[in-house]
Design a protein around this motif. Sequence first.
Motif, PDB file in Angstrom:
ATOM      1  N   GLU A  24       0.762  -1.130  -0.041  1.00 25.17           N
ATOM      2  CA  GLU A  24      -0.074   0.094   0.196  1.00 25.17           C
ATOM      3  C   GLU A  24       0.862   1.304   0.083  1.00 25.17           C
ATOM      4  OE1 GLU A  24      -2.912  -0.015   2.795  1.00 25.17           O
ATOM      5  OE2 GLU A  24      -3.774  -2.161   2.402  1.00 25.17           O
ATOM      6  N   GLU A  25       2.019   1.288   0.668  1.00 32.52           N
ATOM      7  CA  GLU A  25       2.697   2.381   0.715  1.00 32.52           C
ATOM      8  C   GLU A  25       4.183   2.110   0.018  1.00 32.52           C
ATOM      9  OE1 GLU A  25       1.971   5.182   1.811  1.00 32.52           O
ATOM     10  OE2 GLU A  25      -0.082   4.758   2.418  1.00 32.52           O
ATOM     11  N   ASN A  26       4.474   1.018  -0.539  1.00 32.38           N
ATOM     12  CA  ASN A  26       5.844   1.017  -1.240  1.00 32.38           C
ATOM     13  C   ASN A  26       6.956   1.307  -0.379  1.00 32.38           C
ATOM     14  OD1 ASN A  26       4.548   0.246  -3.801  1.00 32.38           O
ATOM     15  ND2 ASN A  26       4.385   2.630  -4.341  1.00 32.38           N
ATOM     16  N   VAL A  27       7.084   0.881   0.909  1.00 28.05           N
ATOM     17  CA  VAL A  27       8.159   0.876   1.810  1.00 28.05           C
ATOM     18  C   VAL A  27       8.508  -0.738   2.130  1.00 28.05           C
ATOM     19  CG1 VAL A  27       8.965   1.459   4.014  1.00 28.05           C
ATOM     20  CG2 VAL A  27       7.323   3.126   2.742  1.00 28.05           C
ATOM     21  N   VAL A  28       9.752  -0.736   1.972  1.00 28.93           N
ATOM     22  CA  VAL A  28      10.396  -1.955   2.189  1.00 28.93           C
ATOM     23  C   VAL A  28      10.739  -2.213   3.608  1.00 28.93           C
ATOM     24  CG1 VAL A  28      11.991  -3.870   1.290  1.00 28.93           C
ATOM     25  CG2 VAL A  28      10.657  -2.424  -0.288  1.00 28.93           C
ATOM     26  N   CYS A  29      10.591  -3.322   4.216  1.00 28.56           N
ATOM     27  CA  CYS A  29      11.154  -3.411   5.731  1.00 28.56           C
ATOM     28  C   CYS A  29      11.129  -4.954   6.040  1.00 28.56           C
ATOM     29  CB  CYS A  29      10.528  -2.611   6.770  1.00 28.56           C
ATOM     30  SG  CYS A  29       8.965  -3.188   7.067  1.00 28.56           S
ATOM     31  N   MET A  30      11.732  -5.310   7.102  1.00 29.39           N
ATOM     32  CA  MET A  30      11.734  -6.747   7.479  1.00 29.39           C
ATOM     33  C   MET A  30      10.750  -6.870   8.492  1.00 29.39           C
ATOM     34  SD  MET A  30      13.945  -8.668   5.533  1.00 29.39           S
ATOM     35  CE  MET A  30      14.240 -10.240   6.616  1.00 29.39           C
ATOM     36  N   PRO A  31       9.926  -8.008   8.583  1.00 30.36           N
ATOM     37  CA  PRO A  31       9.242  -8.241   9.700  1.00 30.36           C
ATOM     38  C   PRO A  31      10.009  -8.724  10.744  1.00 30.36           C
ATOM     39  CG  PRO A  31       8.784 -10.032   7.902  1.00 30.36           C
ATOM     40  CD  PRO A  31       9.812  -8.786   7.423  1.00 30.36           C
ATOM     41  N   GLY A  32       9.682  -8.285  11.943  1.00 30.21           N
ATOM     42  CA  GLY A  32      10.747  -8.715  13.154  1.00 30.21           C
ATOM     43  C   GLY A  32      10.451 -10.328  13.252  1.00 30.21           C
ATOM     44  N   GLU A  33       9.594 -11.017  12.888  1.00 34.65           N
ATOM     45  CA  GLU A  33       9.342 -12.263  13.117  1.00 34.65           C
ATOM     46  C   GLU A  33      10.490 -13.315  12.423  1.00 34.65           C
ATOM     47  OE1 GLU A  33       5.471 -10.866  13.929  1.00 34.65           O
ATOM     48  OE2 GLU A  33       6.781 -10.266  12.662  1.00 34.65           O
ATOM     49  N   SER A  34      10.910 -12.339  11.483  1.00 34.91           N
ATOM     50  CA  SER A  34      12.320 -13.005  10.763  1.00 34.91           C
ATOM     51  C   SER A  34      13.475 -13.274  11.400  1.00 34.91           C
ATOM     52  CB  SER A  34      12.644 -12.044   9.428  1.00 34.91           C
ATOM     53  OG  SER A  34      11.600 -11.941   8.767  1.00 34.91           O
ATOM     54  N   PHE A  35      13.604 -12.444  12.629  1.00 40.48           N
ATOM     55  CA  PHE A  35      14.563 -12.453  13.504  1.00 40.48           C
ATOM     56  C   PHE A  35      14.457 -13.284  14.770  1.00 40.48           C
ATOM     57  CE2 PHE A  35      14.539  -8.794  11.039  1.00 40.48           C
ATOM     58  CZ  PHE A  35      15.994  -9.025  10.356  1.00 40.48           C
ATOM     59  N   GLY A  36      13.156 -14.264  14.841  1.00 45.64           N
ATOM     60  CA  GLY A  36      12.959 -14.991  15.774  1.00 45.64           C
ATOM     61  C   GLY A  36      11.830 -14.575  16.838  1.00 45.64           C
ATOM     62  N   GLU A  37      11.460 -15.304  17.796  1.00 42.90           N
ATOM     63  CA  GLU A  37      10.350 -14.763  18.730  1.00 42.90           C
ATOM     64  C   GLU A  37      10.578 -13.643  19.149  1.00 42.90           C
ATOM     65  OE1 GLU A  37       8.596 -17.043  22.591  1.00 42.90           O
ATOM     66  OE2 GLU A  37       9.177 -18.433  21.040  1.00 42.90           O
ATOM     67  N   GLY A  38      11.591 -13.108  19.672  1.00 46.99           N
ATOM     68  CA  GLY A  38      11.909 -11.984  20.209  1.00 46.99           C
ATOM     69  C   GLY A  38      11.688 -10.733  19.263  1.00 46.99           C
ATOM     70  N   ALA A  40       8.963 -10.582  16.982  1.00 51.22           N
ATOM     71  CA  ALA A  40       7.523 -10.749  16.881  1.00 51.22           C
ATOM     72  C   ALA A  40       6.911  -9.502  17.156  1.00 51.22           C
ATOM     73  CB  ALA A  40       7.007 -11.975  17.523  1.00 51.22           C
ATOM     74  N   GLY A  41       6.043  -8.872  16.183  1.00 52.48           N
ATOM     75  CA  GLY A  41       5.082  -7.897  16.442  1.00 52.48           C
ATOM     76  C   GLY A  41       6.168  -6.571  16.209  1.00 52.48           C
ATOM     77  N   HIS A  42       7.104  -6.963  15.474  1.00 55.84           N
ATOM     78  CA  HIS A  42       8.137  -5.578  15.224  1.00 55.84           C
ATOM     79  C   HIS A  42       8.282  -5.456  13.709  1.00 55.84           C
ATOM     80  CE1 HIS A  42       8.726  -5.700  19.462  1.00 55.84           C
ATOM     81  NE2 HIS A  42       9.275  -4.669  19.573  1.00 55.84           N
ATOM     82  N   LEU A  43       8.943  -4.293  13.172  1.00 55.81           N
ATOM     83  CA  LEU A  43       9.446  -4.268  11.903  1.00 55.81           C
ATOM     84  C   LEU A  43      11.000  -3.815  12.073  1.00 55.81           C
ATOM     85  CD1 LEU A  43       6.778  -1.760  10.213  1.00 55.81           C
ATOM     86  CD2 LEU A  43       6.836  -4.138   9.950  1.00 55.81           C
ATOM     87  N   ARG A  44      11.733  -4.415  11.204  1.00 58.07           N
ATOM     88  CA  ARG A  44      13.187  -3.911  11.281  1.00 58.07           C
ATOM     89  C   ARG A  44      13.235  -2.828  10.090  1.00 58.07           C
ATOM     90  NH1 ARG A  44      18.587  -6.619  10.527  1.00 58.07           N
ATOM     91  NH2 ARG A  44      18.309  -6.149   8.184  1.00 58.07           N
ATOM     92  N   LEU A  45      13.704  -1.677  10.599  1.00 54.53           N
ATOM     93  CA  LEU A  45      13.824  -0.858   9.488  1.00 54.53           C
ATOM     94  C   LEU A  45      15.124  -0.252   9.507  1.00 54.53           C
ATOM     95  CD1 LEU A  45      11.246   1.754  10.355  1.00 54.53           C
ATOM     96  CD2 LEU A  45      10.839   0.059   9.085  1.00 54.53           C
ATOM     97  N   ALA A  46      15.977  -0.211   8.102  1.00 56.58           N
ATOM     98  CA  ALA A  46      17.103   0.039   7.896  1.00 56.58           C
ATOM     99  C   ALA A  46      17.408   1.320   7.726  1.00 56.58           C
ATOM    100  CB  ALA A  46      17.688  -0.859   6.732  1.00 56.58           C
ATOM    101  N   LEU A  47      18.305   2.186   8.768  1.00 57.45           N
ATOM    102  CA  LEU A  47      18.445   3.710   8.446  1.00 57.45           C
ATOM    103  C   LEU A  47      19.672   3.800   7.508  1.00 57.45           C
ATOM    104  CD1 LEU A  47      17.769   4.566  12.121  1.00 57.45           C
ATOM    105  CD2 LEU A  47      16.181   4.336  10.172  1.00 57.45           C
ATOM    106  N   THR A  48      19.684   3.012   6.443  1.00 62.51           N
ATOM    107  CA  THR A  48      20.557   3.266   5.361  1.00 62.51           C
ATOM    108  C   THR A  48      20.892   4.251   4.187  1.00 62.51           C
ATOM    109  OG1 THR A  48      19.977   1.347   4.432  1.00 62.51           O
ATOM    110  CG2 THR A  48      21.366   1.072   6.041  1.00 62.51           C
ATOM    111  N   VAL A  49      19.745   5.112   4.149  1.00 65.21           N
ATOM    112  CA  VAL A  49      19.182   6.040   3.049  1.00 65.21           C
ATOM    113  C   VAL A  49      19.517   7.267   3.743  1.00 65.21           C
ATOM    114  CG1 VAL A  49      17.946   4.152   1.750  1.00 65.21           C
ATOM    115  CG2 VAL A  49      17.010   5.670   3.368  1.00 65.21           C
TER     116      VAL A  49
END
Length: 68
Positions: A24-38, A40-49
């Motif tokens: 819907e907004e063309n923003v790419v991020c990683m779901p926190g669930e990709s990094f294990g149970e801890g 969950a319920g988060h987004l990981r945003l890269a501050l590399t731009v």
Amino acid sequence: IFLMVDVPTTGLSGEAFAWKLLEEENVVCMPGESFGEGGAGHLRLALTVDEDQIAEASRRIARLADRI
């Protein structure tokens, strides 16, 4: 550098929010669930731009959260 943002107050999982954010907004991020149970319920945003892109992505994330 990365930032973890919690999204459970939206009623969505991190994964569901990440997909909706991409679709819907063309923003790419990683779901926190990709990094294990801890992550969950988060987004990981890269501050590399540049600051302008981070500011625009932040507005889009907030806009999606407001719609939900």
